[in-house]
Design an enzyme around this catalytic site. Structure first.
Site, PDB file in Angstrom:
ATOM      1  N   GLU A  29     -12.707   2.463   4.304  1.00  0.00           N
ATOM      2  CA  GLU A  29     -11.709   2.807   5.310  1.00  0.00           C
ATOM      3  C   GLU A  29     -11.781   4.308   5.577  1.00  0.00           C
ATOM      4  OE1 GLU A  29      -7.424   2.507   4.566  1.00  0.00           O
ATOM      5  OE2 GLU A  29      -7.298   1.012   6.152  1.00  0.00           O
ATOM      6  N   GLU A  89       0.817  -1.219   0.000  1.00  0.00           N
ATOM      7  CA  GLU A  89       0.000   0.000   0.000  1.00  0.00           C
ATOM      8  C   GLU A  89       0.845   1.260   0.000  1.00  0.00           C
ATOM      9  OE1 GLU A  89      -2.616   0.234   3.384  1.00  0.00           O
ATOM     10  OE2 GLU A  89      -3.742   1.930   2.546  1.00  0.00           O
TER      11      GLU A  89
END
Ligand SMILES: O=C(O)C(=O)CO
Length: 252
Positions: free
Chosen positions: A238, A143
């Site tokens: 998220e 990520e």
């Protein structure tokens, strides 16, 4: 059809961890994800079993799990280059994921200097994680985070994440496209989806500015969702929500 999952490490945080899967189910979600929810890389088996039971009893599916990433509330963003700690966690995390049918494992890089030595350690440790994850048919994802909230994290663009992934050279190491972080770093997320979605192992969303639910900021979510129809995987929610639970904008 888009499939969403809710991240229980940033939503439903008004509840104890073991109560969050059932709260997500009551809110209409059938899939969840979470950052590593334990203190340290090798929690007691009873804690692992309690989490398994909470997820199973809630009737939701764990679709993504972070490897141990250190003290996240304290600012840590991964232990990938802390070899002993990361490797101590790999078997535990893969076993937990496998027991819940989870096939996505996120290896946050860590607040490490982007030195050749750190790059070598990250590459070697990602290969080990990928080979262990392959035992359960899982994908390890890498990520990129934004520098504003993560000033010491070195992977801050899709380009740099793809370099890490290419260095590892494993088919089951892919990109975690967190569109909020990428947009905040000035990337054209629509072009990224159009040109790189085949390299996505997972997607996470929030809006920018503010990291709220889609529609609360200025990102082009109508166009993003149109493009993600072809993606096929789960899309992790998220985002931050000040109230209790998770604001499900889809029903707003
Ligand atoms: O720390 C964050 O903001 C993340 O997105 C971790 O996955």
């Amino acid at each position: 059809m888009l499939r969403f999952d809710v991240n229980l490490s940033i939503l439903f945080t008004d509840l104890p961890l073991l109560d969050r899967p059932s709260a997500a189910a009551r809110a209409g979600f059938d899939a969840v994800e979470m950052w590593w929810p334990f203190d340290g890389p090798t929690p007691p088996r009873a804690e692992l079993q309690a989490l398994r039971s909470a997820v199973d009893d809630a009737g939701v599916r764990l679709v993504a799990l972070n490897f141990d990433a250190g003290d996240m509330p304290g600012g840590d963003r991964g232990v990938l280059t802390s070899t002993d700690r990361f490797l101590a966690n790999v078997d535990v995390a893969v076993e937990l994921a496998g027991s819940l049918g989870c096939r996505i494992l996120n290896a946050l890089y860590g607040n490490a200097d982007d030195t050749p030595e750190c790059r070598r350690a990250a590459t070697a440790n990602l290969r080990k994680a990928a080979d262990r994850a392959a035992d359960i048919g899982a994908t390890v994802v890498v990520e990129a985070l934004n520098t504003y909230e993560n000033p010491r994290y070195p992977i801050t663009s899709s380009k740099r994440a793809f370099e890490v992934i290419d260095d590892v050279g494993r088919d089951n190491v892919k990109f975690l496209a967190d569109l909020y972080h990428l947009h905040r770093m000035g990337e054209d997320v629509l072009d990224l989806i159009d040109t790189q979605a085949h390299r996505f192992g997972h997607v996470q969303i929030a809006d920018d500015p503010g990291r709220g639910h889609p529609g609360s900021g200025r990102m082009p979510y109508r166009a993003i969702f149109e493009r993600l129809e072809a993606y096929g995987g789960h899309i992790g929610l998220e985002y931050r929500h000040e109230g209790q639970g998770a604001f499900d904008w889809r029903t707003a």
